[in-house]
Scaffold this motif. Structure first.
Motif, short mmCIF file in Angstrom:
data_model
loop_
_atom_site.label_atom_id
_atom_site.label_comp_id
_atom_site.label_asym_id
_atom_site.label_seq_id
_atom_site.Cartn_x
_atom_site.Cartn_y
_atom_site.Cartn_z
N ILE A 35 0.82 -1.22 0.00
CA ILE A 35 0.00 0.00 0.00
C ILE A 35 0.86 1.27 0.00
N ILE A 56 0.97 6.35 1.85
CA ILE A 56 -0.04 5.39 1.41
C ILE A 56 -0.52 5.79 0.02
N THR A 57 -0.31 4.89 -0.94
CA THR A 57 -0.66 5.19 -2.33
C THR A 57 -1.59 4.16 -2.95
N HIS A 58 -1.78 3.01 -2.28
CA HIS A 58 -2.62 1.95 -2.85
C HIS A 58 -3.67 1.50 -1.83
N ASP A 59 -4.73 0.92 -2.34
CA ASP A 59 -5.84 0.46 -1.51
C ASP A 59 -5.53 -0.93 -0.95
N TYR A 60 -5.42 -1.04 0.35
CA TYR A 60 -5.08 -2.32 0.99
C TYR A 60 -6.11 -3.39 0.68
N PHE A 61 -7.36 -3.02 0.60
CA PHE A 61 -8.45 -3.99 0.47
C PHE A 61 -8.80 -4.32 -0.99
N ASP A 62 -8.06 -3.78 -1.94
CA ASP A 62 -8.31 -4.09 -3.35
C ASP A 62 -7.62 -5.40 -3.69
N GLU A 63 -8.37 -6.50 -3.65
CA GLU A 63 -7.80 -7.82 -3.92
C GLU A 63 -8.13 -8.33 -5.31
N LYS A 117 -4.87 -7.62 -11.03
CA LYS A 117 -4.13 -6.47 -11.53
C LYS A 117 -3.21 -6.94 -12.64
N GLU A 124 -3.18 -9.13 -4.97
CA GLU A 124 -2.64 -8.82 -3.64
C GLU A 124 -3.67 -9.26 -2.61
N THR A 163 -4.98 -9.64 1.38
CA THR A 163 -4.81 -9.11 2.72
C THR A 163 -4.37 -10.24 3.66
#
Length: 270
Positions: free
Chosen positions: A165, A174-181, A184, A208, A210
């Motif tokens: 993230i 923080i540049t990325h969404d942690y919950f975006d699974e 990609k 990615e 979690t």
């Protein structure tokens, strides 16, 4: 984009097949050094997994087998599995060259039970950078459970999703969404082992996950989590300010706020 994601296995296989010879020849994996010391495992992995002498160990997504053969050097009876034919052939060649008894099988991780014809193992090992190539963690965890003997265990060491993230340069924003699974798509030449390598199959599809998704998948497959350890260091200079320690791992400078950069899990089958 959707077409590429729908062909994720085909796309990723072409990507990895092309990079095997680059990895074999480059300094990142240091094959000449490995031939001498025959061990690339981190000290914490050896300590956490415990005694392996005489035990059967299967390494999923083993690439060309350095970690697999390292466990053999510690006394384990090893098998490795990877979906890349060139990687498996390289692993077999390396084992033969070193005179190490090891089995390497070409198959997708999800097909491991069939690939090993229903055989079971004392230990399932999975190392760094493996889970990001798998879209379905619950399915993966069920495969792991099916591969284990009663009383056997999974040992997983991975990069911590928290690092994904943060910005790649400093690791402070923080540049990325942690919950975006979701899936990609990566499209860049070269490889993490040689950024300047000339390559043609440059598209890759990854996911990615979690930390909660990983633990929940393992528990959902009926495995009992014995520990989850988060580590403040990592195996390569992920950010510009990381410093190498005497253990070969990289960490934040003294006094800087620490973040989790790797984690390890051990989970047993009743």
């Amino acid at each position: 984009m959707d077409d590429v994601i729908g062909r994720w296995r085909e796309v990723n296989l072409a990507n990895w097949n092309e990079r095997v010879p680059i990895h074999l020849a480059g300094s990142f994996y240091d094959l000449p050094g490995f031939r001498k010391k025959r061990n690339v495992l981190r000290e914490f992995e050896v300590a956490e997994i415990g005694e392996v002498a005489g035990r059967s160990l299967v390494h999923l997504q083993c690439h060309f087998g350095q970690d697999t053969l390292s466990w053999a050097a510690h006394g384990a009876r090893v098998s490795g599995l990877d979906f890349s034919g060139p990687a498996v052939e390289a692993a077999r060649g390396l084992a033969a060259e070193l005179g190490v008894e090891a089995e390497f099988v070409q198959a997708d991780a999800y097909e491991a039970v069939t690939a090993f014809e229903g055989r079971t193992f004392d230990i399932v090992y999975t190392g760094f950078g493996a889970l990001t190539w798998l879209p379905d963690l619950p399915r993966w965890a069920r495969v792991v459970s099916d591969l284990l003997k009663p009383g056997g265990f999974l040992y997983l060491s991975e990069f911590h999703p928290f690092t994904e993230i943060l910005d790649d340069e400093t690791g402070t924003t923080i540049t990325h969404d942690y919950f975006d699974e979701g899936a990609k798509v990566w499209d860049e030449p070269g490889t993490y082992a040689d950024r300047g390598a000339e390559t043609r199959n440059n598209v890759a599809v990854f996911w990615e996950h979690t930390l909660g998704s990983v633990v929940s998948a393992i528990a959902g497959a009926g495995l009992r989590v014995e520990f989850l350890h988060e580590h403040e260091n990592t195996i390569f200079p992920r950010y510009h300010d990381l410093e190498a320690g005497t253990d070969g791992l990289y960490r934040r400078p003294e006094g800087a706020p620490r973040i989790p950069m790797m984690y390890s899990i051990r989970a047993s089958k009743a």
